[in-house]
Enzyme design. Structure first.
Site, mmCIF file in Angstrom:
data_model
loop_
_atom_site.group_PDB
_atom_site.id
_atom_site.type_symbol
_atom_site.label_atom_id
_atom_site.label_comp_id
_atom_site.label_asym_id
_atom_site.label_seq_id
_atom_site.Cartn_x
_atom_site.Cartn_y
_atom_site.Cartn_z
ATOM 1 N N GLY A 134 0.824 -1.201 0.000
ATOM 2 C CA GLY A 134 0.000 0.000 0.000
ATOM 3 C C GLY A 134 0.857 1.249 0.000
ATOM 4 O O GLY A 134 2.050 1.220 0.316
ATOM 5 N N CYS A 135 0.243 2.386 -0.332
ATOM 6 C CA CYS A 135 1.007 3.628 -0.476
ATOM 7 C C CYS A 135 1.488 4.170 0.870
ATOM 8 O O CYS A 135 2.674 4.458 1.043
ATOM 9 C CB CYS A 135 0.196 4.668 -1.239
ATOM 10 S SG CYS A 135 -1.459 4.964 -0.589
ATOM 11 N N PHE A 136 0.574 4.323 1.845
ATOM 12 C CA PHE A 136 1.009 4.732 3.172
ATOM 13 C C PHE A 136 2.028 3.742 3.734
ATOM 14 O O PHE A 136 3.029 4.123 4.347
ATOM 15 C CB PHE A 136 -0.181 4.807 4.131
ATOM 16 C CG PHE A 136 -0.894 6.131 4.170
ATOM 17 C CD1 PHE A 136 -0.195 7.327 4.275
ATOM 18 C CD2 PHE A 136 -2.280 6.185 4.136
ATOM 19 C CE1 PHE A 136 -0.849 8.545 4.334
ATOM 20 C CE2 PHE A 136 -2.949 7.398 4.202
ATOM 21 C CZ PHE A 136 -2.242 8.579 4.294
#
Length: 325
Positions: A134-136
């Protein structure tokens, strides 16, 4: 040439994949699958592609491609793979969250490797199936992993991170509407964001006895793309020793840069880079991590994984420059 298919072709991550793959010297785009836009030109959904690529969306899947990128909504990759079989040689890179956690990595005789290259590069090179982070999770893990590797995480970590509106996906909602998002800011899913599972998993991969809290407050920013994450925790070692540990951890990682100066998102937006800034006051270490949520946080990292899986230089097709103004 690597023959490529994209599933879920109308969203932001698919558009970013196309933008980068068009100029990848080893990539050949076979199909972009979208049931809602089948038969229409790609630029109907991705306006930035007008004049650059003459290709239409399709509702037909070529099951014999070399690699397929799944750009479906979270939780939808499993059902798609249950309904669509690919050739035994086809590699699969899932940009959703279906297979990221260890408990979910086994599916239909497939074993998905968690695709953070800075952590699992050797396994990625030998993998056929990848769960893209995921990005976070990408921004936060890259900020923490050198500390976990050195076994010096001993207290809670406080995390405050702000993402652009593209992090919410292409489907409009109340909190992505321009009139709500512009000149505004808010937090969401405080202390319970879904990316905490994969972050904790990776930290424990390097420091198994770490059982303190990662206290995470995610924010919505009034910009389109990028993640600006700040983390702080207690570290007894001096700043020079901490910097040395980060530089040693990332010395063979071409997309991560370590600095002790202030940083900003414009240094990384539109690129596959992560820049990490380290500062210390007393025994409190401040870590700032910036990435583009759609590139290093999604599609660029997926292509980095593809490069590793096919024995290419991991930077191939990813020499992308930000715009500082």
């Amino acid at each position: 040439m690597i023959n490529i298919g994209i599933i879920g072709g109308s969203g932001y991550t698919a558009g970013e994949l196309i933008r980068i793959l068009m100029f990848h010297p080893n990539a050949s785009l076979d199909f972009v699958y979208s049931t809602t836009n089948a038969g229409k030109p790609l630029h109907v959904a991705h306006h930035d592609l007008m004049g650059d690529i003459e290709m239409n969306f399709t509702d037909t899947v070529n099951s014999n491609v070399n690699v397929v990128f799944l750009c479906l909504g979270h939780g939808k990759s499993k059902s798609f793979l249950e309904q669509n079989q690919f050739a035994s040689h086809t590699k699969i890179i899932d940009l959703g969250n279906d297979f990221r956690l260890t408990k979910d990595k086994e599916f239909d005789n497939k074993t998905f490797v968690y695709g953070l290259p800075e952590l699992n590069k050797a396994a990625i090179k030998n993998a056929q199936f990848i769960a893209n982070p995921g990005c976070f999770a990408t921004a936060i893990q890259l900020a923490l992993l050198p500390l976990a590797k050195a076994k010096i995480l001993t207290t809670d970590v406080h995390i405050n991170a702000t993402t652009g509106s593209t992090g919410a996906g292409v489907s409009p909602s109340e909190t992505t509407h321009f009139s709500w998002r512009s000149n505004n800011m808010s937090h969401y899913k405080a202390f319970e964001h879904q990316h905490l599972g994969e972050i904790n998993q990776s930290v424990n991969q390097l420091q198994a006895d770490y059982n303190n809290e990662l206290i995470f407050v995610p924010n919505r920013g009034d910009f389109a793309r990028g993640i600006f994450a700040t983390l702080y925790t207690t570290i007894e070692e001096n700043l020079e020793d901490v910097v040395a540990k980060y530089e040693a951890f990332y010395k063979d990682q071409p997309f991560v840069t370590i600095t002790t100066t202030g940083i900003n998102m414009k240094q990384v937006v539109q690129t596959n880079k992560c820049i990490i800034s380290l500062m210390k006051k007393g025994n409190r270490l401040l870590i700032t991590s910036v990435i583009d949520n759609l590139v290093k946080g999604a599609s660029g990292q997926a292509i980095q994984n593809m490069n590793l899986m096919f024995g290419l230089d991991e930077t191939k097709g990813l020499h992308l420059k930000p715009s500082g103004f």
